[in-house]
Every structure is written in structure tokens, then in C-alpha cells.
Design an enzyme around this catalytic site. Sequence first.
Site, short mmCIF file in Angstrom:
data_model
loop_
_atom_site.label_atom_id
_atom_site.label_comp_id
_atom_site.label_asym_id
_atom_site.label_seq_id
_atom_site.Cartn_x
_atom_site.Cartn_y
_atom_site.Cartn_z
N CYS A 343 4.96 -4.60 -5.02
CA CYS A 343 4.24 -5.65 -5.74
C CYS A 343 4.07 -5.26 -7.22
CB CYS A 343 2.90 -5.93 -5.07
SG CYS A 343 2.21 -7.54 -5.51
N HIS A 441 4.04 -6.78 0.86
CA HIS A 441 3.10 -5.79 1.37
C HIS A 441 3.27 -5.67 2.88
CE1 HIS A 441 0.78 -5.41 -2.36
NE2 HIS A 441 0.77 -6.73 -2.45
#
Length: 496
Positions: A343, A441
Site C-alpha cells: 500500500c 493488504h
Amino acid sequence: MPNKDVQPRAIMVQGTGSDSGKSLIVAGLCRAFAKRGLTVRPFKPQNMSNNAAVTEDGGEIGRAQALQARACGVQPHTDMNPVLLKPEGETGAQLVVGGQMRGQVTAKDFRTFKETLLPEVLSAFERLKADCDLVIVEGAGSPSEVNLRVGDIANMGFAQAANVPVVLAGDIEKGGVIAQIVGTHAVLMPSEQALIKGFIINKFRGDVSLFEAAMTDIEARTGWSGLGVISWFSDAGKLPKEDSASLGRWAETGRGDGERKIRIAAPRLPRIANFDDLDPLMSEDDVEVMMIEPGQAIPGDVDVVVLPGSKSVISDLRALKSEDWDVDIAAHVHRGGLVVGLCGGYQMLGARISDPDGIEGDAGEELGLGLLDVETVLTGDKTLEQVTGVERATGINIAGYEMHIGLTEGPARHTPWFHLQDGREEGALSSSGQVMGTYLHGVFASDPFRHDFLSRLRENRTGGAAYEQGVEQTLDALAAHLESCLDLDALLGCAE
């Protein structure tokens, strides 16, 4: 389904301070009462955490509430955490209401208008309550912070508005637990004191019988019932971590104990987010996960450097450079090591990050680490989605979730890391294959993918943890632990 013959009840667990163990207590209670056959739901009116989870209804809530939902045996829902603050700087945070980003807010401004959110908080609570037998509510911080009492929606303000009885948890590990509980009683208003039905002592090490006289003394001083002493639960580190308070105990849980360890380093960024991505790696006996603190160099003999998520990516990128971690990472790649960006860490690996509208702070841009041929522009739209797919090179199944602001494009996107079920290509790989980045994630929680990834680092490794199964077993163990330490019948009797 809730038992229609049972009146829905609720109980709130508040703490004498931050990191008193409220989140784990609630998770354990959720699993314990669910195993007793009750339909249970967790609830936290207001949370502050940069570790969050994507819900089935397309929003985000605190990671702790997602774990508590799992303990109940249900999918996480935005009603379980209607107000979430995600810190972006020393005095400001991103405000998430009902699972959706509602903008940025300073601490001072939030204090003045937080009570306007109470109707939305109460509506979410009532929707949950209508669909179950028992709601277990988690407070935030401490009710003794009387300077924050005006407009409070996190502790006694919510408890009084919703008429929910409270159990107070004290943290004996910090010391002075008698003063914690008696002092909380002293600063509360009589109406608030009356809402507290009992207290719990948490994180006790040693012979619990030695604390019996103290329990009696606290009862006499407060008029509250002692519901038990929770002895130290050593497996707590096996559950996903909620917030930065747990980072201080990283050394207790981040060390593998197998031979020929695979060594993984993760720089501790000032606004590190969703670092529970590292938990599945830590579950492996032959993997050592090191959180590199400011002032420390990234060791030269690690196998992988993981750049985790960030709530303020340009600011954290500048902090990374100020620690000379960019130099350490470049040297690591030169030696043939792997780098994984997750991310915000993925964004940092590119050539440039631009924030033209000042979404995460002052408008501006920053040169990235230049390890992936991509650039990122931060935009106002936030992606929140649960996804499945496969690793493009191996075809191994993965699952995870997206939770990010920004668009990342460039030539390296032509060699994506993953192929998603909806047809999208996700992530990027360097031409050497040593550097990889993704917005996903949770990918390392997929056992086959994690095992294969680690096997590429160490041939003939014998590690093979079943991470998700381990989380379930730990929740069961936590529930059993609370059953043995607390009077759960009395606690349930406190609920109204």
C-alpha cells in the site's frame, strides 16, 4: 439468528487507560458468549487507529472490531465502529463515519463537534442490538479523562446516552491498579459511578490469590463488584495487532525460534498503518520479523525488507530518508535482497508521489525510492474493497483487501504481481524481480502463497504455519481463559 425469547442486552468494557487490554477482553468475551449459544455483536462507538479492516458492506472499521466480529463468527460491518479516527499528524486525523471517509479534522475541532455524531453512533448501536442477543461494547482511552467529558461519545457519554452498564478493566502491568480503579471512581459523577457494575483486573502475573485482599479493598472503596482477575495470556501476540501501542512489545512476539531463520525487516514509520500485514509472517517458526526503530540501521543480512502501509505517505517517505533507510534499502537490493511494498510502501517504491490537493497534509510532491518504474498521484477517492485473485507468476490463490487513496501507474504496471478475480491486474514488479509492490493488504494471510514466497528464500524449509487456523485456536483459548478467570455469569447478569 437472535433468540426471539431473549431481550437484547448490552454491556460495555471501559478501561482505566489506553492499552489496558479492552480489545482482547471484548474479543474473548465475544467468543465465550458465542460458544454459549448467544448471538453476539461487538461495538465501539469511537476508535482511533491506523490499523483498519474493510467490511462486507464496503466500508472500514478498526482492526480490533474486525477481530471481535470474527470472534462472534460473523463478518465485520460498519455499524460495529461508526466513528473511526485515523491519525495523519501530531494534531490531525482522517475522519471515517459509517465506514466512509468524511474528511480531515484537527483534535481541537473534533472536540467541538463530536457530540453531533452521537445520533449516528446510537443508530448504529440500535441496529446491531436489534439483530442479536448481546452487544459487547468497547470504550476508548479512559472515562477518567474528565477534560474530554463534554460531548463524549466514546465512554461515559455513550454509556449514559444508550443506558448501557459498564465493567471497568484495570491494567496491573502498568502498576498502581488499585489507584487506577479507585481514582476513576473518584473523578466520575455519581450518575456515571452508578453505571459501573463491576471491575476486572487484567494482565496479572503470578499467584492470583495474593490479590484477593486488594479486590476486597477496591470493592469497599467503590461499591463495585469484583468480577475476577485475568492472569497473563501469553498467546495474545498471535492475534492481529490493533494499534501502535503494541509496537513497543514487538520484540516479545516478532522472533522466530527455528534454525536458519528467514530474516525480515520493516522500518517503523511515524504513521505506520495496517502493520498487522506482518502477523502471518511472524507466525512462522523459522521467520524473524524485526521492526526497525528510528536511529537503527536496516541490518545488512536480512532477506527481505517490507515497507508497510502509511497513513501519511509523503511525510513518512521523508522520515524514511531522514533515517538513511533509503540508503540501506538501495544497498540491500544491490546485494540481491528482496523488497516488498504494501500500500503506502508500494507508493514509496516508485519514482514520485504527488499530493496536488493536500489530501494527506500540505500540497506537494516527493521523489520516491526509484525501485519501481511507477508514479503515484494521491486523489480524493478512497478505494475500499475485499478482493481475491492469484499470483500471476505461480497461479497461487490469494485474498486480501484494498484500502487506499491514490492512483499508481507506470511501465512496471505492465508486469503486475497479482491477477484479480474481477479481471484487474494489481501491483508491480521490477525487471529483476527483486522489488514488488501491491495495494493489497492481507495477502500474506493466505497460507499457500506465504509458504511459497518463503520457500523461494530458503529451500527445503520446514515451516508451514496455518495462520487463519491459528487465529481461531487462539480466540478459542482466549475465551476459555476468560471463562476460568472471570465470573461470566455475573458479568452477563450485569448486562441490560
